[in-house]
Design a protein around this motif. Structure first.
Motif, PDB file in Angstrom:
ATOM      1  N   ILE A 277       0.838  -1.200   0.000  1.00 53.18           N
ATOM      2  CA  ILE A 277       0.000   0.000   0.000  1.00 53.18           C
ATOM      3  C   ILE A 277       0.872   1.250   0.000  1.00 53.18           C
ATOM      4  CG2 ILE A 277      -1.539   1.367   1.465  1.00 53.18           C
ATOM      5  CD1 ILE A 277      -3.009  -1.174   2.166  1.00 53.18           C
ATOM      6  N   THR A 278       1.925   1.234   0.805  1.00 56.85           N
ATOM      7  CA  THR A 278       2.801   2.402   0.904  1.00 56.85           C
ATOM      8  C   THR A 278       3.540   2.649  -0.400  1.00 56.85           C
ATOM      9  OG1 THR A 278       3.097   1.908   3.263  1.00 56.85           O
ATOM     10  CG2 THR A 278       4.628   3.464   2.257  1.00 56.85           C
ATOM     11  N   VAL A 279       4.138   1.603  -0.968  1.00 56.20           N
ATOM     12  CA  VAL A 279       4.897   1.772  -2.208  1.00 56.20           C
ATOM     13  C   VAL A 279       3.962   2.165  -3.344  1.00 56.20           C
ATOM     14  CG1 VAL A 279       6.349   0.596  -3.904  1.00 56.20           C
ATOM     15  CG2 VAL A 279       6.673   0.152  -1.460  1.00 56.20           C
ATOM     16  N   ASN A 280       2.791   1.560  -3.392  1.00 54.51           N
ATOM     17  CA  ASN A 280       1.832   1.912  -4.442  1.00 54.51           C
ATOM     18  C   ASN A 280       1.418   3.376  -4.341  1.00 54.51           C
ATOM     19  OD1 ASN A 280       0.053   0.982  -6.653  1.00 54.51           O
ATOM     20  ND2 ASN A 280      -1.583   1.485  -5.215  1.00 54.51           N
ATOM     21  N   ALA A 281       1.264   3.876  -3.117  1.00 57.31           N
ATOM     22  CA  ALA A 281       0.929   5.286  -2.936  1.00 57.31           C
ATOM     23  C   ALA A 281       2.091   6.193  -3.340  1.00 57.31           C
ATOM     24  CB  ALA A 281       0.547   5.551  -1.479  1.00 57.31           C
ATOM     25  N   MET A 282       3.315   5.737  -3.101  1.00 52.11           N
ATOM     26  CA  MET A 282       4.487   6.531  -3.457  1.00 52.11           C
ATOM     27  C   MET A 282       4.610   6.717  -4.964  1.00 52.11           C
ATOM     28  SD  MET A 282       7.289   4.864  -0.829  1.00 52.11           S
ATOM     29  CE  MET A 282       8.684   5.743  -1.543  1.00 52.11           C
ATOM     30  N   THR A 283       4.091   5.766  -5.742  1.00 53.24           N
ATOM     31  CA  THR A 283       4.219   5.873  -7.200  1.00 53.24           C
ATOM     32  C   THR A 283       3.466   7.070  -7.757  1.00 53.24           C
ATOM     33  OG1 THR A 283       2.304   4.414  -7.559  1.00 53.24           O
ATOM     34  CG2 THR A 283       4.480   3.373  -7.411  1.00 53.24           C
ATOM     35  N   GLY A 284       2.497   7.598  -7.019  1.00 55.35           N
ATOM     36  CA  GLY A 284       1.764   8.760  -7.472  1.00 55.35           C
ATOM     37  C   GLY A 284       2.278  10.066  -6.904  1.00 55.35           C
ATOM     38  N   GLY A 285       3.415  10.044  -6.228  1.00 49.57           N
ATOM     39  CA  GLY A 285       3.943  11.235  -5.579  1.00 49.57           C
ATOM     40  C   GLY A 285       3.534  11.277  -4.125  1.00 49.57           C
ATOM     41  N   TYR A 286       4.412  11.802  -3.282  1.00 50.62           N
ATOM     42  CA  TYR A 286       4.136  11.809  -1.844  1.00 50.62           C
ATOM     43  C   TYR A 286       4.953  12.904  -1.183  1.00 50.62           C
ATOM     44  CZ  TYR A 286       8.662   9.432  -1.359  1.00 50.62           C
ATOM     45  OH  TYR A 286       9.992   9.122  -1.412  1.00 50.62           O
ATOM     46  N   VAL A 287       4.625  13.159   0.081  1.00 46.81           N
ATOM     47  CA  VAL A 287       5.383  14.115   0.874  1.00 46.81           C
ATOM     48  C   VAL A 287       5.862  13.423   2.142  1.00 46.81           C
ATOM     49  CG1 VAL A 287       4.160  16.131  -0.013  1.00 46.81           C
ATOM     50  CG2 VAL A 287       3.304  14.973   2.033  1.00 46.81           C
ATOM     51  N   VAL A 288       6.862  14.009   2.770  1.00 48.82           N
ATOM     52  CA  VAL A 288       7.462  13.456   3.982  1.00 48.82           C
ATOM     53  C   VAL A 288       7.282  14.467   5.104  1.00 48.82           C
ATOM     54  CG1 VAL A 288       9.570  12.596   5.058  1.00 48.82           C
ATOM     55  CG2 VAL A 288       9.142  12.165   2.626  1.00 48.82           C
ATOM     56  N   SER A 289       6.806  13.989   6.249  1.00 47.15           N
ATOM     57  CA  SER A 289       6.579  14.859   7.388  1.00 47.15           C
ATOM     58  C   SER A 289       7.906  15.254   8.024  1.00 47.15           C
ATOM     59  CB  SER A 289       5.691  14.154   8.422  1.00 47.15           C
ATOM     60  OG  SER A 289       5.549  14.945   9.584  1.00 47.15           O
ATOM     61  N   GLU A 307      10.217   7.604  -8.337  1.00 39.65           N
ATOM     62  CA  GLU A 307      10.728   6.806  -9.452  1.00 39.65           C
ATOM     63  C   GLU A 307      11.181   5.428  -8.978  1.00 39.65           C
ATOM     64  OE1 GLU A 307      14.208   7.068 -12.904  1.00 39.65           O
ATOM     65  OE2 GLU A 307      13.720   8.815 -11.671  1.00 39.65           O
ATOM     66  N   ALA A 308      11.856   5.385  -7.825  1.00 43.53           N
ATOM     67  CA  ALA A 308      12.302   4.097  -7.288  1.00 43.53           C
ATOM     68  C   ALA A 308      11.121   3.206  -6.956  1.00 43.53           C
ATOM     69  CB  ALA A 308      13.163   4.326  -6.049  1.00 43.53           C
ATOM     70  N   ALA A 309      10.033   3.801  -6.434  1.00 43.22           N
ATOM     71  CA  ALA A 309       8.838   3.023  -6.106  1.00 43.22           C
ATOM     72  C   ALA A 309       8.202   2.444  -7.365  1.00 43.22           C
ATOM     73  CB  ALA A 309       7.846   3.905  -5.354  1.00 43.22           C
ATOM     74  N   VAL A 310       8.137   3.238  -8.426  1.00 39.74           N
ATOM     75  CA  VAL A 310       7.559   2.753  -9.684  1.00 39.74           C
ATOM     76  C   VAL A 310       8.365   1.574 -10.214  1.00 39.74           C
ATOM     77  CG1 VAL A 310       7.107   3.359 -12.086  1.00 39.74           C
ATOM     78  CG2 VAL A 310       6.528   4.976 -10.268  1.00 39.74           C
ATOM     79  N   THR A 311       9.685   1.699 -10.208  1.00 43.05           N
ATOM     80  CA  THR A 311      10.552   0.640 -10.735  1.00 43.05           C
ATOM     81  C   THR A 311      10.460  -0.625  -9.893  1.00 43.05           C
ATOM     82  OG1 THR A 311      12.073   2.304 -11.605  1.00 43.05           O
ATOM     83  CG2 THR A 311      12.918   0.061 -11.360  1.00 43.05           C
ATOM     84  N   TRP A 312      10.549  -0.466  -8.584  1.00 43.57           N
ATOM     85  CA  TRP A 312      10.540  -1.630  -7.691  1.00 43.57           C
ATOM     86  C   TRP A 312       9.210  -2.376  -7.772  1.00 43.57           C
ATOM     87  CZ3 TRP A 312       7.946  -3.492  -3.391  1.00 43.57           C
ATOM     88  CH2 TRP A 312       8.597  -4.466  -2.646  1.00 43.57           C
TER      89      TRP A 312
END
Length: 786
Positions: A277-289, A307-312
């Protein structure tokens, strides 16, 4: 001589000895380590790491001795020692710590340095044949797993010669090579191959998991996704932890390497749905607290791992098409604590629902029917929880204590009507958990089997893991002939370590010591062969146990969340559903119970996540409310409707009920169930008021199941109605008017004049009144009496 004088003489003698004797620091007897650490010994390499009939006849151990004490050490010497082959699972641990009686010297001490100053280090190399009768050797004549020890002695300043440190490791011997003294003169008889008549069915569960990274208290549909840190960006990138694990599995099962499909049959990816779920969400862009605690209002920065999330994730989807995939418990939640929470819906999400998430994201049908308990024990409450979810095979640690001299009993056990355990060897699993950059001791391991992992070098811990992994195949007495390889779920290996572990599995299969046993076969065969009388389930260690305050808090928040979810519907504009909107908050409750957090920090981390989610849930309930007009209403009549405005700040519609507390004399028509869309909804509630005055009306909302929403609102209402008095006055006046009109019409119909229509007669003027009016003496008529 008196007693007092004798006492004085003895006291003087003692004082004299104390001042006359030079101070000597405590020293260790020869062969025993002292209380003060002077030297540390580290194993850097063992070659070959696995001895075979073709690997070479000499074992070489290289390492380093370092002076970390506060004084020089003289006459630094080392030697190699060996012990008999391991015969029981507990020996995979007990030979690596504690007692030294089982070790004997391979050869005399070798001098490394005449004097080693503070902070200095010196390398060493020890090479000895595997076997040989006429020369120093390891004296290994048959395959097995052998404990070896490197011992360092020295003489610290102001001390005596002593054993100052040692380092131990396991050496697996799949086949004994020829004696180098005789070479291969005897041909095939010069080597000792392993017994391959009873190979072990091997199942390898290769973990792809991580500790929870999503910030707590963020409902579904919120973009961009917020993470607690950006460690996943490094882990997913080339050379990172998760990239290493995925690359190793991909390479080992590739068609070029695994030509006979043996590794593909034995290996199954154990994937944590929370990571997906986390990696899939990262593929659309994310922010870090910027707040490590994940505060809702903390500032954020853009994440660097899209980009790393999309590739992995793309590589994982491709690998999942050709190898077995199964799901771990969601976020590796502690099932014992989850049972104490007592929420069946949350338990279903953690177990059965986890597989659905894996299938949806990876686009495959994952293997169902197994529950991977992970790094904790299978306790009685956990068995009860799993049994309520339906039949399952629990992959959990077998019971093992330091006093056991036999191989761990890996026979399947029936824990309940629906739960059957497929045990794995805790000695093997603990050795695997010690590999890598972050070695751990799993909670299921008996306390007497724990060893100081940080004392051993990374190379020595890897050597222990390889030896433990191959041990059962080399132990003909071990029953049954099955083995489940269960590493820690958040495993941290470098590429070389990951490759060597999987190479050892392939070597075992290639040597005929093991054969691939797919996870599906484990699930199918375990219930049929399970014993009827299981051993009592262990209880979790108190240090790893979640507090009752945490579990009761999770139960309360989850109950309110389910109630809110049942009232939410679907937003037709976006397609967002109620369960999708609240799912991350339920999953936060499972993340709070994750066993990936170190035992001494679990309760604090869980309480922090619970507090954040509690505030979010309270905000969700407060987002649906009655708008307070801030003034007063005036009703024109007793039947004027009451105008209200409802507000829904949620992104999905919600079904609500309106509650109006009316004073006596006021009747309210219940509007029934209302579907409140996002935004504002004006509403006119039919009422009837039977009095004229100013009064207060309390209005509030709730879900259809009665959970209060928002804050109650008190309205000030003024009514102009006269009530029953006005009604009867109006009715009486109307009746009189109708009667009078009817009488007039009646007389006119009969042609009779109505008395109201008659003109009164003209009255004759009184003479007296006339005379007085003109000032004359009034005269009276003659006939008027006097």
């Amino acid at each position: 001589m008196s007693c007092a004088r004798v006492l004085r003489v003895l006291t003087a003698a003692v004082l004299l000895l104390l001042f006359a004797t030079p101070a000597v620091l405590p020293r260790a007897a020869a062969g025993e380590p002292g209380a003060t650490t002077f030297l540390t010994l580290q194993i850097d390499r063992v070659s070959p790491d696995t001895v075979t009939t073709t690997s070479g006849a000499v074992v070489t151990v290289t390492g380093t001795v370092r002076n970390i004490g506060d004084r020089p050490v003289r006459d630094v010497v080392v030697r190699l020692e060996h012990a008999p082959a391991v015969t029981g699972s507990a020996g995979l641990r007990t030979n690596l710590s504690g007692n030294l009686d089982q070790y004997t010297a391979v050869a005399p001490f070798v001098t490394l340095s005449s004097e080693l100053q503070r902070g200095e280090q010196v390398p060493f190399t020890l090479s000895y044949p595997v076997r040989g009768a006429e020369q120093p050797s390891l004296q290994i004549d048959e395959p097995g797993v052998y404990p070896l020890l490197v011992n360092v002695n020295g003489t610290p300043d102001y001390g005596a010669p002593a054993r100052l440190d040692d380092a131990r490791f396991l050496l697996p011997v799949l086949g004994v090579p020829p004696d180098p003294a005789t070479g291969d003169a005897d041909g095939v008889s010069a080597v000792v191959p392993p017994d391959t008549s009873r190979p072990v069915g091997m199942t390898v569960l290769w973990p792809l998991a991580d500790r929870p990274r999503l910030a707590a208290g963020i409902p579904g549909g919120t973009t961009p996704v917020r993470l607690l840190d950006d460690d996943l960006a490094t882990s997913l990138a080339a050379g990172g932890r998760l990239d290493t694990l995925l690359s190793a599995a991909d390479f080992a099962t590739s068609a070029a390497v695994d030509q006979d499909g043996a590794m593909s049959g034995a290996l199954c990816l154990a994937v944590d749905p929370d990571l997906l779920i986390t990696v899939n969400a990262m593929t659309g862009g994310y922010v870090v607290s910027d707040d490590p605690s994940g505060g809702l209002n903390a500032p954020t920065r853009p994440g660097a791992g899209q980009e790393a999330a999309v590739t992995w994730l793309g590589r994982l989807k491709a690998l999942a098409q050709r190898v077995c995939v199964t799901s771990t418990v969601y976020a590796q939640a502690d099932l014992d604590a989850l049972k104490r929470v007592g929420d069946t819906g949350l338990s279903a999400v953690a177990t059965g629902g986890a597989a659905d998430i894996v299938d949806q994201i990876l686009g495959v049908r994952s293997v169902r029917g197994a529950t991977l308990i992970g790094d904790g024990p299978l306790t009685t409450p956990a068995v009860s929880l799993l049994g309520a979810q339906g039949p399952t095979v629990a992959v959990a640690a077998a019971p093992l204590t330091a006093g056991d001299t036999e191989p761990a009993d890996l026979a399947p056990r029936r824990n309940s009507l629906d739960v059957v355990t497929a045990p794995f060897d805790p000695g093997v699993a603990a050795a695997l958990a010690g590999v890598g950059a972050a070695p751990i001791t799993p909670a299921y391991l008996d306390g007497e089997l724990r060893i100081p992992l940080q004392h051993d070098s990374r190379a020595a811990r890897l050597q222990d893991a390889i030896g433990a992994l191959l041990w059962r195949g080399l132990a003909p007495a071990a029953e049954p002939r099955t083995q489940i390889v269960m590493p820690p779920l958040a495993w941290d290996l470098d590429p070389d370590e990951a490759q060597r572990v999987l190479t050892s599995v392939a070597t075992s299969i290639g040597a005929g010591l093991a054969y691939p046993r797919p996870l599906r076969a484990v699930i199918a065969e375990t219930p049929r062969t399970a014993a009827a009388d299981p051993a009592p389930a262990p209880e979790p260690a108190e240090t790893a146990r979640f507090d009752n305050g945490v579990t009761s808090g999770i139960a309360a928040v989850t109950g309110r969340l389910w109630g809110l979810t049942s009232a939410l519907t679907v937003d037709q504009r976006t397609g967002l559903t109620g369960p999708q909107y609240t799912a991350p908050l339920r999953e936060d409750m499972l993340r709070a119970l994750s066993q990936t957090v170190p035992a001494d920090a679990r309760n604090e981390a869980a309480q922090q996540r619970l507090s954040t989610v509690s505030r979010t849930v309270a905000d969700l309930f407060g987002a649906v409310t009655v708008v307070n007009p801030g003034g007063s209403y005036t009703l024109a009549t007793e039947r004027s409707p009451l105008p209200l405005a409802l507000r829904n700040d949620l992104p999905v519609p919600i079904r609500v009920r309106l509650h109006i507390t009316a004073p006596p004399g006021m009747t309210v028509t219940d509007p029934g169930e209302i579907e409140l869309p996002p935004g504002f909804l004006p509403l006119r509630v039919p009422i009837e008021v039977h009095f004229t005055q100013r009064f207060a009306v309390d209005v509030n909302l709730s879900t259809v199941d009665g959970l209060a929403l928002g804050d109650p609102v008190r309205l000030s209402v003024h009514s102009n109605a006269y009530g029953k008095v006005l009604f009867f006055i109006t009715l009486t006046g109307g009746a009189i008017l109708a009667l009078l009109v009817g009488r007039r019409l009646w007389h006119r119909f009969r042609g009779e004049p109505d008395r109201a229509d008659l003109i009164p007669p003209t009255r004759r003027p009184d003479p007296l009144d006339t005379a007085l009016a003109h000032g004359a003496e009034p005269t009276r008529p003659a006939d008027e009496p006097r």
